[in-house]
Design an enzyme around this catalytic site. Structure first.
Site, short mmCIF file in Angstrom:
data_model
loop_
_atom_site.label_atom_id
_atom_site.label_comp_id
_atom_site.label_asym_id
_atom_site.label_seq_id
_atom_site.Cartn_x
_atom_site.Cartn_y
_atom_site.Cartn_z
N ASP A 57 0.83 -1.20 0.00
CA ASP A 57 0.00 0.00 0.00
C ASP A 57 0.87 1.26 0.00
O ASP A 57 1.99 1.24 0.52
CB ASP A 57 -0.91 -0.02 1.24
CG ASP A 57 -2.04 0.98 1.14
OD1 ASP A 57 -2.32 1.47 0.02
OD2 ASP A 57 -2.63 1.31 2.18
N ASN A 101 -10.76 -2.53 -5.92
CA ASN A 101 -9.94 -1.68 -6.80
C ASN A 101 -10.58 -1.46 -8.18
O ASN A 101 -10.21 -0.53 -8.90
CB ASN A 101 -8.52 -2.26 -7.00
CG ASN A 101 -7.63 -2.07 -5.79
OD1 ASN A 101 -6.72 -2.86 -5.55
ND2 ASN A 101 -7.88 -1.02 -5.00
C1 FPP Z 1 -1.69 0.14 -3.42
O1 FPP Z 1 -1.30 1.48 -3.45
C2 FPP Z 1 -1.16 -0.63 -4.52
C3 FPP Z 1 -1.89 -1.23 -5.51
C4 FPP Z 1 -3.36 -1.15 -5.58
C5 FPP Z 1 -1.26 -1.98 -6.61
C6 FPP Z 1 0.02 -2.69 -6.35
C7 FPP Z 1 0.63 -2.95 -7.65
C8 FPP Z 1 1.93 -2.91 -7.97
C9 FPP Z 1 3.02 -2.67 -7.00
C10 FPP Z 1 2.27 -3.06 -9.41
C11 FPP Z 1 2.86 -4.30 -9.88
C12 FPP Z 1 2.50 -5.52 -9.20
C13 FPP Z 1 2.97 -6.73 -9.52
C14 FPP Z 1 2.61 -7.87 -8.64
C15 FPP Z 1 3.83 -7.01 -10.68
P1 FPP Z 1 -2.43 2.59 -3.55
O2 FPP Z 1 -2.62 2.92 -4.98
O3 FPP Z 1 -3.64 2.12 -2.82
O4 FPP Z 1 -1.74 3.77 -2.78
P2 FPP Z 1 -2.45 4.91 -1.89
O5 FPP Z 1 -3.08 4.20 -0.74
O6 FPP Z 1 -1.29 5.78 -1.49
O7 FPP Z 1 -3.42 5.61 -2.78
#
Ligand code: FPP
Length: 247
Positions: A21, A69
């Site tokens: 996250d 999501n």
């Molecule tokens: C959460 O941060 C992250 C995600 C929803 C996606 C995670 C994906 C990756 C790291 C990309 C690649 C993955 C793989 C397995 C190859 P957020 O967007 O919720 O952050 P925030 O809470 O700060 O808005």
């Protein structure tokens, strides 16, 4: 003594799960679009996978995309899906070289067909690897998984293939997406949020929870080591008393 040296390899968690996250906030702090944060998070995925495999962890499960999501803006979803496919395509060779099997849990039928196809191909290509299983939770939510499990079991009861009296926890767990994995002993969440967000609710009944303020794109091998050292410093009582454990 380095952090890594402090890890007792005899008492490693067999299964580590991570709620990645903070990508969006990491990007925002740099005046960049959220998708830049996701791209930067790929390095953390690589580092955690490498670190876990090098230590001898058998299962690493990453929460990459939740059922919730899908409510994000379309361009962000498209970018995430593209990044996912690009990353796993690019990393197939490394996964094979390092004997790591790729696996996925969640409502995979909901993924765009090219992503679904690409994912299945890589899962197939790495199916023979047995050093570590890297599981991506995609279009996953725990309540979804539990209801799907209930549906499968209810159908068996309806078809008289299962007696309700025979249903127990072990059987229930064997119908979850995580059927062939041990439960995670350690669950890590980055970004300073203290939530589980519908991730592996059944499976984390006895997991140790570890929260770090680090945003996911800043998460490195050392951070994984730190979480494991912290985990190894805890007393896991499983409902027993401290004295019983020592006896
Ligand atoms: C959460 O941060 C992250 C995600 C929803 C996606 C995670 C994906 C990756 C790291 C990309 C690649 C993955 C793989 C397995 C190859 P957020 O967007 O919720 O952050 P925030 O809470 O700060 O808005």
């Amino acid at each position: 003594m380095t952090l890594k040296d402090k890890i007792d390899l005899e008492r490693l968690p067999r299964h580590i799960a991570i709620i990645m996250d903070g990508n969006g906030r990491w990007a925002k702090m740099r005046g960049k679009p959220r998708t830049f944060g996701h791209k930067s998070g790929v390095k953390s995925v690589r580092e955690s996978t490498e670190a876990a495999a090098e230590l001898g962890v058998e299962y690493l499960t990453l929460y990459a995309f939740s059922t919730e999501n899908w409510k994000r803006p379309k361009f962000e979803i498209d970018a995430l899906m593209h990044l996912l496919l690009q990353t796993i395509n690019k990393e197939t060779e490394t996964l094979n070289k390092n004997n790591i099997r790729l696996n996925a849990i969640g409502n995979l039928d909901n993924l765009p067909s090219n992503i679904h196809k690409g994912l299945m191909r890589i899962i197939d290509d790495t199916a023979g690897n047995d050093r570590m299983t890297l599981t991506l939770a995609l279009s996953y939510s725990s309540r979804w998984e539990i209801v799907e499990t209930l549906k499968k079991l209810a159908l068996q009861v309806k078809n008289k293939q299962l007696n309700v009296e025979d249903l127990d926890q072990e059987m229930f767990a064997s119908y979850l997406d995580t059927a062939n994995m041990p439960d995670p002993e350690l669950l890590i969440r980055t970004s300073g949020e203290y939530r589980i967000s519908n991730f592996l609710l059944w499976q984390i009944a006895y997991a140790e929870l570890y929260f770090t303020p680090k945003l996911w794109p800043d998460f490195r091998k050392e951070d994984l080591y730190e979480a494991i050292v912290d985990y190894q410093g805890r007393e896991r009582r499983f409902g027993k008393t401290s004295e019983q454990l020592k006896a």
